[in-house]
Every structure is written in C-alpha cells, then in structure tokens.
Design a protein around this motif. Structure first.
Motif, PDB file in Angstrom:
ATOM      1  N   LEU A 130       0.836  -1.203   0.000  1.00  0.00           N
ATOM      2  CA  LEU A 130       0.000   0.000   0.000  1.00  0.00           C
ATOM      3  C   LEU A 130       0.870   1.251   0.000  1.00  0.00           C
ATOM      4  N   ALA A 160       2.248   2.562  -3.113  1.00  0.00           N
ATOM      5  CA  ALA A 160       1.312   3.174  -4.050  1.00  0.00           C
ATOM      6  C   ALA A 160       0.809   4.523  -3.579  1.00  0.00           C
ATOM      7  N   LEU A 161       1.040   4.858  -2.296  1.00  0.00           N
ATOM      8  CA  LEU A 161       0.513   6.114  -1.744  1.00  0.00           C
ATOM      9  C   LEU A 161       1.566   7.222  -1.830  1.00  0.00           C
ATOM     10  N   ALA A 187      -8.208   9.804  -5.329  1.00  0.00           N
ATOM     11  CA  ALA A 187      -7.131   8.922  -5.790  1.00  0.00           C
ATOM     12  C   ALA A 187      -6.649   8.026  -4.661  1.00  0.00           C
ATOM     13  N   VAL A 188      -6.526   8.601  -3.461  1.00  0.00           N
ATOM     14  CA  VAL A 188      -6.088   7.816  -2.307  1.00  0.00           C
ATOM     15  C   VAL A 188      -7.133   6.750  -1.994  1.00  0.00           C
ATOM     16  N   ALA A 192      -9.194   5.348  -4.016  1.00  0.00           N
ATOM     17  CA  ALA A 192      -9.134   4.300  -5.049  1.00  0.00           C
ATOM     18  C   ALA A 192      -7.955   3.362  -4.768  1.00  0.00           C
ATOM     19  N   THR A 193      -6.813   3.939  -4.402  1.00  0.00           N
ATOM     20  CA  THR A 193      -5.628   3.136  -4.110  1.00  0.00           C
ATOM     21  C   THR A 193      -5.889   2.172  -2.947  1.00  0.00           C
ATOM     22  N   VAL A 194      -6.492   2.721  -1.891  1.00  0.00           N
ATOM     23  CA  VAL A 194      -6.736   1.896  -0.711  1.00  0.00           C
ATOM     24  C   VAL A 194      -7.783   0.823  -1.016  1.00  0.00           C
ATOM     25  N   SER A 222      -8.364  -0.614  -3.847  1.00  0.00           N
ATOM     26  CA  SER A 222      -7.801  -1.708  -4.649  1.00  0.00           C
ATOM     27  C   SER A 222      -6.859  -2.562  -3.799  1.00  0.00           C
ATOM     28  N   TRP A 223      -6.210  -1.912  -2.831  1.00  0.00           N
ATOM     29  CA  TRP A 223      -5.364  -2.665  -1.885  1.00  0.00           C
ATOM     30  C   TRP A 223      -6.228  -3.664  -1.100  1.00  0.00           C
ATOM     31  N   GLN A 264      -7.024  -6.571  -3.308  1.00  0.00           N
ATOM     32  CA  GLN A 264      -5.910  -7.532  -3.447  1.00  0.00           C
ATOM     33  C   GLN A 264      -5.887  -8.538  -2.316  1.00  0.00           C
TER      34      GLN A 264
END
Lengths: 243, 340
Positions: free
Chosen positions: B275, B278-279, B304-305, B307-309, B311-312, B315
């Motif tokens: 994570l 990606a941050l 954006a953050v 979305a990143t979290v 998708s994390w 996973q």
C-alpha cells in the motif's frame, strides 16, 4: 413529546412550593411502616400498658405520656432519620436544582412535622376516648406542651440528621427515643429515678413538668424548652449539611 | 464493529489536536441543522477562569475557560477526576466558584430562572430510595409551573409508571432512567446530565439516545458529561474534552476528525508495504487494533487515495470498509493528554 419547550419565567409562589414539599414529607412519613409504628404504635402500646395492665404504675396521666412520646417521635426521631436518608440519597442536592428554594424545604418540613404530631395526637385521642380514658388535663396546657416540646426537639433532629451518616442517625435517633421515654421521666416518673431532679433540665422532663404542673413552676419548664430550642436551632444552622 | 477502547492505542494522526484549543470555540456556529428553535442569546454555559478548590486544597477546576452554545447536544468528555462533575454541579448552582466566573443562560448558576429552565441529572441521582418512581416525579412536577406528563415521561424512559417498588429496590440502570425523567419533568429548555448512560445496558442506551435526540429536535440544548466515547459519537454536536480541570479540546465532530486519516476495517493481516508504495511519499499505515488499519496521508484523503486503498483491500479479498478520519482517535488522544 409535542409539548413546546418551557419559556416559563414565573415560578410558583413560595407558599405553594412549601406546601407541596410538606405534603410530600407527610405522604412519605405516613406510608412508612416503621415511622407509623414510632408515631402511633409505640405511644398506643404505652397507653394500653398504663390503662389496661399493671406493667407500668405511674401517677403521670396517660395523655401526658403519649403526648411527650409523640412529640419525641414526630419532632426528633422521624425527621432526624428521614433528613439523614435524604442527604444520603442526594435528594436535597437534586431538589436544589428545582425551583424549590431551601427556605421552602425547611418550612415545608416543619409544617409536615407539626401536622404529623397533630395527626398522631388526634388519632391517639380518638382511641383513648374509645377506651374510656378521657383526658382530664387541661387541653390548653397539653397543646402548649406539645408546641414548646416540638420547638425544643425539632432543631436537634436537624443537628443529628444534618451531620451524621444515615446508619448512625438510624441507631442514635431510635436509641434517644427509647432511652428518653424510659429513663427521661416519661414512662418511669422522675420521682422514682435517683437522678430525677436533673431531668427537669431535659426536654422530656420539662415537658412532663409543664403538662402536669409538677416539679418546677411552669415558667421554668417553659424557659428550659425555649433554651433547648434556641441552642439547637443555632447549632443546626451552623452544622447542617445538605448532602 | 467499534473498537474495544482498551486495545486502541492512539496513533500519530491526532498529534495536531493534542494542544489545547481553548478559545477557538468562540466562533462556533451550530452546524447540525437540528436546532429547530434557532435561538440567539446567551451561551448555555460560559466559564471564565473558573477555579474550584475543595477543602483539603484539591483543585477540581483550574482556571477553566469555556463557552458552550445554547443549541444541540454538547458532550463534556473527560476521565474520572477530570472535573466534569464539578463543572456540571457548579453550573447547577450546587457548588460555589472559588474564583473566576460562571454564567448559565446569561445568569448566575442556580438563579430562579435557571432552576425553572434547566433540568439537572446529578451523578448520584438524588432519587429518594424509599419513594416510588411515579409519586416522586408527581411531587417534583408540582414544583414547576408547566410540567410534562409524568406517565408518558416514565414510558419514554421505559419505567413502569405503576410499579409499587421503592426506588432503592430498582437496579442502578432503572434508577438512572428515573433520574432522566426527573430532569425532564419540569419541561426545561436546557438539560445538564451527569453520566446519564452509566450502568445502562447497550439496548437501553440506544433507546435513551433516541429520547435525547427527540429533546434536541424540540429545541432543548444540553450538556452531557460522560467518559464514554460512544456517547460522544452517538450524540455530540459539539465536543468539549476536559483534562485536569481545564479544557483540553473543543470543536464539532467534523472539526475534530483528523482529515488526513483513513480507517480501514479488516480483521485480516494485510501487506502494508504494497500500500505504502502506491501512496504519496510520507504516508504511514499502522495496524491499530485487531480489526483495523489506520492509513495516514499527509496530503489528505482524496479520491485517488481512496481508489488506491480500495484496490489494496481488493488484493487481500477484503471488502473495502473505509472511513475518513477517526474521531475516536482524536478524543482518545485528548483524553490521554497526548502521552504516547
């Protein structure tokens, strides 16, 4: 839940609030079994013991004995105990957040004490009348004795109830009632007790003297009762704690 | 699933709120939109250098400055001994200030006006143990010019109006409910409640929250002293944290929520390294309890953050259960005085 919120600025009158409190104290006192036993039961037992048995031989008229017992119960033991428990429960503190002023709490309590004494005395008088024990004493003297006796002992209920723990008050207030009626010149006449002369200076002895016009002249008994009242009231004002 | 408090160490996200913010509350504008009365006038409570010292030189309040708005629900949060009860009891007129000043609805605490308009629930209740609930409330209602209906009040707090049991025979929670009703019976415009939910079970607590929300809808302003963060999360429009007799923190829940923290609910072990890669630089991710991760992003939480979290989470086959900020963390930190 649709009541509009209060924007009320006018309080109920002081006398109404005092009367509401008096009614509350009366209600809780006269519903409490132990208090009723003390106010009516024990004086009635004494009345029966004197008039119907040979258990107690005394020359003091039964009406005087029951009057002094009622004054002690209604004016000292009962309010002392209830004040102590109100303090323990924190109800005086809670009432201190309501529109009920402290002066109205005091006034209402005093009214309730007076009414309790009157009710108990009236009840005992009716029973005495049924038993054929019509009081031969002067009513005015008995009434004066009750009034001055209450004045003498009520402040001490607030001294004890307003300072000590409720459990302590429960024991002490009842013990004072028992000791004072047995050995304070009430049930056993002062003349039969070795320290009898000294009892004239205590509220119980002074009440009996005043009601029977015995021992000291009436005026001295009045002074003794007023003095107990004054000292007690001064102490009560200085020591009373609301919680 | 709320965090168990004792397994919840404060994280670094609340550092910004550790310093006292006394005084900032002067600009408070009721933001809940729930205050139908929309009153303008004196503050519900205004303390200026309020100091209260008990015999034996115990300082309960130590120069406390505070202004509580006359709208909505203000939660006064503090640990045992922080000074909450002393503040409420002095606001109720039961304790005199040693120095400083205290005004309630613009007048002295304990004034006739306040005794009529402010309902109080004390910490030890103050209900006489030998009396039955309804007869006592009937009595108290007669002290007020326009009282509320006792029977429906007892129904609202779920006490049987016809019970003949004296109050000392009732459970602690039941006695507490009667104290609530006693505070409300005079139909007050404001309430001061000292630990109203203490010893009340969780279901009853929710029910009582509803009662207080209803009061708020009617326009009743109130201060609730509590040590339960749950009370604050459920009710507060405005929060005051008291520590060592002073105000440690004030603000609305929105203001106090750390804006750069994201809470991820997950009981599953997750790879934080993936994570953080990606941050934005400087971000941190900590497992703060067995069921949650705190993600702190210095540049703030933007889409954006998120979305990143998300998708994390994907996973790790964890359903994304994300919340921005964490009021609990900020309050916890203020309660503890920022000691970590």
């Amino acid at each position: 839940m649709s009541t509009p919120i209060s924007t009320e600025n006018s309080t109920r009158s002081w006398s109404t609030l005092a009367a509401v409190h008096a009614r509350w104290v009366l209600r809780t006192t006269w519903r409490n079994g132990e208090q009723l036993f003390l106010l009516v039961g024990i004086p009635l037992a004494a009345l029966l013991a004197i008039t119907r048995t040979d258990l107690l031989s005394t020359s003091t008229p039964p009406v005087v004995i029951t009057t002094v017992m009622v004054v002690l119960a209604a004016g000292f033991t009962s309010p002392g105990i209830s004040v102590a428990f109100e303090r323990r429960y924190g109800s005086f503190a809670f009432l201190g957040t309501t529109p009920l002023p402290r002066s109205a709490i005091i006034a209402g309590s005093l009214m309730a004490i007076a009414l309790s004494a009157i009710m108990a005395l009236a009840l005992l008088s009716i029973i005495a009348a049924f038993l054929g024990e019509i009081a031969t004493n002067d009513f005015a003297v008995i009434a004066l004795t009750a009034v001055l006796g209450l004045a003498a002992v009520v402040p001490w209920a607030f001294v004890l109830g307003g300072t000590a723990r409720s459990e302590t008050v429960l024991v002490l207030a009842n013990a004072v009632f028992v000791v004072a009626t047995l050995f304070g010149g009430v049930l056993v006449p002062a003349s039969s007790l070795p320290y009898g002369a000294a009892l004239a200076w205590l509220p119980t002895g002074a009440m009996v003297d005043l009601a029977t016009n015995a021992g000291n002249a009436g005026a001295v008994s009045v002074v003794v009762l007023v003095a107990w009242s004054g000292v007690g009231a001064t102490l009560a004002v200085r020591t009373f704690r609301w919680r | 699933m709320p965090h168990p408090l004792n397994s919840f160490p404060p994280d670094s996200g609340a550092n910004a709120h550790n310093s006292p913010r006394t005084g900032e509350n002067k600009a408070f504008v009721p933001g809940s939109g729930k205050n139908v009365a929309g009153r303008k006038g004196p503050a519900l409570l205004e303390a200026d250098g309020l100091t209260i010292t008990y015999p034996g030189a115990v300082t309960a309040l130590d120069g406390l400055d505070l202004e509580v708005p006359d709208s909505g629900i203000t939660c006064l949060l503090g640990a045992n001994g922080a000074g909450k009860t002393t503040l409420l009891e002095s606001a109720a007129g039961l304790i005199q200030a040693t120095s400083g000043s205290l005004r309630v609805l613009g007048t002295d605490p304990g004034s006739t006006n306040n005794r009529l308009q402010v309902g109080v629930m004390l910490q030890d209740g103050g209900m006489p143990g030998s009396a039955r609930p309804r007869e006592f409330l009937d009595y108290v209602s007669r002290l007020y010019p326009k009282p509320r209906d006792v029977r429906s009040l007892l129904d609202a707090v779920e006490i049987d109006p016809d019970t003949r049991a004296p109050m000392r025979r009732l459970s602690g929670g039941q006695q507490r409910r009667i104290s609530w009703a006693a505070a409300m019976v005079g139909n007050p415009r404001s309430l001061l409640l000292d630990e109203p939910t203490a010893s009340i079970d969780p279901v009853g607590r929710e029910r009582l929250y509803d009662v207080l929300r209803t009061e708020r809808e009617r326009g009743v302003s109130m201060i609730i002293a509590t040590h339960l963060i749950e009370d604050v999360e459920s009710l507060a429009d405005y929060i005051v944290v008291v520590r060592n007799g002073r105000v440690a923190l004030t603000g609305t829940p929105e203001e106090l929520r750390p804006r750069n923290t994201l809470v991820v609910r997950s009981a599953r072990e997750m790879d934080t390294g993936a994570l953080l890669a990606a941050l934005p630089a400087g971000s941190t991710c900590q497992r703060t309890a067995s069921d949650s991760y705190h993600v702190e992003v210095p540049t703030g939480i933007d889409p954006a953050v998120m979305a990143t979290v998300s998708s994390w989470c994907g996973q790790h086959s964890v359903p994304p259960d994300l919340s921005v900020g964490d009021l609990r963390t900020a309050l916890w930190s203020a309660l503890r005085g920022g000691v970590q």
